[in-house]
Design a protein around this motif. Structure first.
Motif, PDB file in Angstrom:
ATOM      1  N   ILE A  92       0.801  -1.231   0.000  1.00 56.62           N
ATOM      2  CA  ILE A  92       0.000   0.000   0.000  1.00 56.62           C
ATOM      3  C   ILE A  92       0.833   1.280   0.000  1.00 56.62           C
ATOM      4  CG2 ILE A  92      -2.023  -1.048   1.065  1.00 56.62           C
ATOM      5  CD1 ILE A  92      -1.086   0.264   3.734  1.00 56.62           C
ATOM      6  N   CYS A  93       2.138   1.183   0.280  1.00 55.19           N
ATOM      7  CA  CYS A  93       2.947   2.403   0.278  1.00 55.19           C
ATOM      8  C   CYS A  93       4.367   2.067  -0.169  1.00 55.19           C
ATOM      9  CB  CYS A  93       2.947   3.075   1.643  1.00 55.19           C
ATOM     10  SG  CYS A  93       3.634   2.071   2.970  1.00 55.19           S
ATOM     11  N   VAL A  94       5.034   3.072  -0.727  1.00 51.41           N
ATOM     12  CA  VAL A  94       6.403   2.890  -1.200  1.00 51.41           C
ATOM     13  C   VAL A  94       7.136   4.217  -1.088  1.00 51.41           C
ATOM     14  CG1 VAL A  94       5.875   3.376  -3.632  1.00 51.41           C
ATOM     15  CG2 VAL A  94       7.789   1.855  -3.053  1.00 51.41           C
ATOM     16  N   HIS A  95       8.435   4.133  -0.786  1.00 56.37           N
ATOM     17  CA  HIS A  95       9.252   5.338  -0.633  1.00 56.37           C
ATOM     18  C   HIS A  95      10.684   5.001  -1.021  1.00 56.37           C
ATOM     19  CE1 HIS A  95      10.174   9.306   0.948  1.00 56.37           C
ATOM     20  NE2 HIS A  95      11.226   8.779   1.536  1.00 56.37           N
ATOM     21  N   ALA A  96      11.349   5.911  -1.692  1.00 53.52           N
ATOM     22  CA  ALA A  96      12.752   5.728  -2.068  1.00 53.52           C
ATOM     23  C   ALA A  96      13.604   6.772  -1.361  1.00 53.52           C
ATOM     24  CB  ALA A  96      12.914   5.855  -3.574  1.00 53.52           C
ATOM     25  N   THR A  97      14.681   6.331  -0.735  1.00 48.64           N
ATOM     26  CA  THR A  97      15.629   7.211  -0.060  1.00 48.64           C
ATOM     27  C   THR A  97      16.880   6.408   0.270  1.00 48.64           C
ATOM     28  OG1 THR A  97      15.858   8.859   1.704  1.00 48.64           O
ATOM     29  CG2 THR A  97      14.776   6.789   2.288  1.00 48.64           C
ATOM     30  N   ASP A  98      17.912   7.045   0.750  1.00 47.55           N
ATOM     31  CA  ASP A  98      19.126   6.350   1.178  1.00 47.55           C
ATOM     32  C   ASP A  98      19.016   6.079   2.677  1.00 47.55           C
ATOM     33  OD1 ASP A  98      21.613   5.289   1.598  1.00 47.55           O
ATOM     34  OD2 ASP A  98      22.718   7.082   1.019  1.00 47.55           O
ATOM     35  N   VAL A  99      18.381   4.971   3.039  1.00 51.61           N
ATOM     36  CA  VAL A  99      18.105   4.642   4.441  1.00 51.61           C
ATOM     37  C   VAL A  99      19.383   4.436   5.238  1.00 51.61           C
ATOM     38  CG1 VAL A  99      17.031   2.952   5.987  1.00 51.61           C
ATOM     39  CG2 VAL A  99      15.872   3.620   3.895  1.00 51.61           C
ATOM     40  N   ASP A 100      20.323   3.669   4.695  1.00 55.58           N
ATOM     41  CA  ASP A 100      21.521   3.305   5.451  1.00 55.58           C
ATOM     42  C   ASP A 100      22.721   4.212   5.185  1.00 55.58           C
ATOM     43  OD1 ASP A 100      21.896   2.428   2.872  1.00 55.58           O
ATOM     44  OD2 ASP A 100      22.196   0.341   3.404  1.00 55.58           O
ATOM     45  N   ILE A 101      22.488   5.328   4.514  1.00 55.86           N
ATOM     46  CA  ILE A 101      23.483   6.367   4.255  1.00 55.86           C
ATOM     47  C   ILE A 101      24.768   5.787   3.660  1.00 55.86           C
ATOM     48  CG2 ILE A 101      24.579   8.444   5.214  1.00 55.86           C
ATOM     49  CD1 ILE A 101      22.588   8.221   7.551  1.00 55.86           C
ATOM     50  N   ASP A 102      24.606   4.929   2.643  1.00 56.89           N
ATOM     51  CA  ASP A 102      25.767   4.355   1.970  1.00 56.89           C
ATOM     52  C   ASP A 102      25.948   4.908   0.558  1.00 56.89           C
ATOM     53  OD1 ASP A 102      23.667   3.152   0.664  1.00 56.89           O
ATOM     54  OD2 ASP A 102      24.376   1.100   0.956  1.00 56.89           O
ATOM     55  N   GLY A 103      25.141   5.916   0.200  1.00 60.95           N
ATOM     56  CA  GLY A 103      25.292   6.570  -1.087  1.00 60.95           C
ATOM     57  C   GLY A 103      24.434   6.016  -2.209  1.00 60.95           C
ATOM     58  N   ASP A 104      23.673   4.938  -1.938  1.00 63.18           N
ATOM     59  CA  ASP A 104      22.766   4.446  -2.967  1.00 63.18           C
ATOM     60  C   ASP A 104      21.328   4.498  -2.457  1.00 63.18           C
ATOM     61  OD1 ASP A 104      22.571   2.256  -1.265  1.00 63.18           O
ATOM     62  OD2 ASP A 104      23.486   0.849  -2.640  1.00 63.18           O
ATOM     63  N   VAL A 105      20.399   4.388  -3.372  1.00 64.49           N
ATOM     64  CA  VAL A 105      18.985   4.527  -3.044  1.00 64.49           C
ATOM     65  C   VAL A 105      18.424   3.188  -2.579  1.00 64.49           C
ATOM     66  CG1 VAL A 105      16.703   5.093  -3.965  1.00 64.49           C
ATOM     67  CG2 VAL A 105      18.702   6.409  -4.685  1.00 64.49           C
ATOM     68  N   ASP A 106      17.675   3.226  -1.498  1.00 63.46           N
ATOM     69  CA  ASP A 106      16.956   2.064  -0.978  1.00 63.46           C
ATOM     70  C   ASP A 106      15.468   2.304  -1.208  1.00 63.46           C
ATOM     71  OD1 ASP A 106      19.363   0.872   0.328  1.00 63.46           O
ATOM     72  OD2 ASP A 106      19.238   2.708   1.509  1.00 63.46           O
ATOM     73  N   VAL A 107      14.711   1.234  -1.399  1.00 66.47           N
ATOM     74  CA  VAL A 107      13.271   1.337  -1.590  1.00 66.47           C
ATOM     75  C   VAL A 107      12.593   0.664  -0.395  1.00 66.47           C
ATOM     76  CG1 VAL A 107      11.299   0.636  -3.013  1.00 66.47           C
ATOM     77  CG2 VAL A 107      13.424   1.401  -4.100  1.00 66.47           C
ATOM     78  N   ILE A 108      11.673   1.403   0.225  1.00 66.31           N
ATOM     79  CA  ILE A 108      10.905   0.904   1.373  1.00 66.31           C
ATOM     80  C   ILE A 108       9.471   0.733   0.891  1.00 66.31           C
ATOM     81  CG2 ILE A 108      10.138   1.394   3.721  1.00 66.31           C
ATOM     82  CD1 ILE A 108      12.429   3.576   3.695  1.00 66.31           C
ATOM     83  N   ALA A 109       8.907  -0.444   1.109  1.00 63.24           N
ATOM     84  CA  ALA A 109       7.512  -0.685   0.744  1.00 63.24           C
ATOM     85  C   ALA A 109       6.807  -1.253   1.953  1.00 63.24           C
ATOM     86  CB  ALA A 109       7.421  -1.641  -0.447  1.00 63.24           C
ATOM     87  N   GLY A 110       5.545  -0.853   2.137  1.00 65.02           N
ATOM     88  CA  GLY A 110       4.773  -1.317   3.280  1.00 65.02           C
ATOM     89  C   GLY A 110       3.502  -2.023   2.839  1.00 65.02           C
ATOM     90  N   THR A 111       3.004  -2.877   3.735  1.00 67.15           N
ATOM     91  CA  THR A 111       1.783  -3.618   3.454  1.00 67.15           C
ATOM     92  C   THR A 111       0.695  -3.244   4.443  1.00 67.15           C
ATOM     93  OG1 THR A 111       2.392  -5.463   4.879  1.00 67.15           O
ATOM     94  CG2 THR A 111       3.095  -5.589   2.598  1.00 67.15           C
ATOM     95  N   GLY A 112      -0.514  -3.565   4.096  1.00 67.81           N
ATOM     96  CA  GLY A 112      -1.650  -3.328   4.967  1.00 67.81           C
ATOM     97  C   GLY A 112      -2.523  -4.575   5.033  1.00 67.81           C
TER      98      GLY A 112
END
Length: 113
Positions: A92-112
């Protein structure tokens, strides 16, 4: 006066890009550019420069299809589809950011549910 504005709209099975160019607010008109028409149950998306090439890509999640997917923008407004996970139930949701601050993009997705 705007020079350029990008708005990403997500629908039942369609992800579209609407572009606004140089219009006065009272005369705003958007042009629809379909990114995909085969993303059944699209529930969320975000524009983010996922591949680091200075143009906005799109990441999305589809609750019915069960996919987490990103679309790579080639810089000319054409998008290539890349599946991240094709077995993501109830997304139901998705977000892209550098979560672990390693210089690459991480994708976070959530469920409901």
């Amino acid at each position: 006066m705007f020079t350029r504005k990008h708005t990403f709209i997500i629908g039942l099975s369609l992800i579209s890009l609407f572009l606004l160019s140089g219009q006065i607010l009272a005369d705003i008109e958007f042009t629809q550019h379909d990114i995909t028409t085969n993303f059944t149950g699209a529930s969320a998306c975000q524009a983010f420069d996922i591949d680091g090439d200075d143009d906005l890509d799109v990441v999305g999640v589809a609750i019915v299809l069960g996919d987490v997917t990103w679309w790579e923008n080639d810089g000319a407004g054409d998008f290539e589809e890349h599946t991240i996970d094709d077995n993501f139930t109830n997304g139901i949701c998705v977000h892209a950011t550098d979560v672990d601050i390693d210089g690459d993009v991480d994708v976070i997705a959530g469920t409901g549910g």
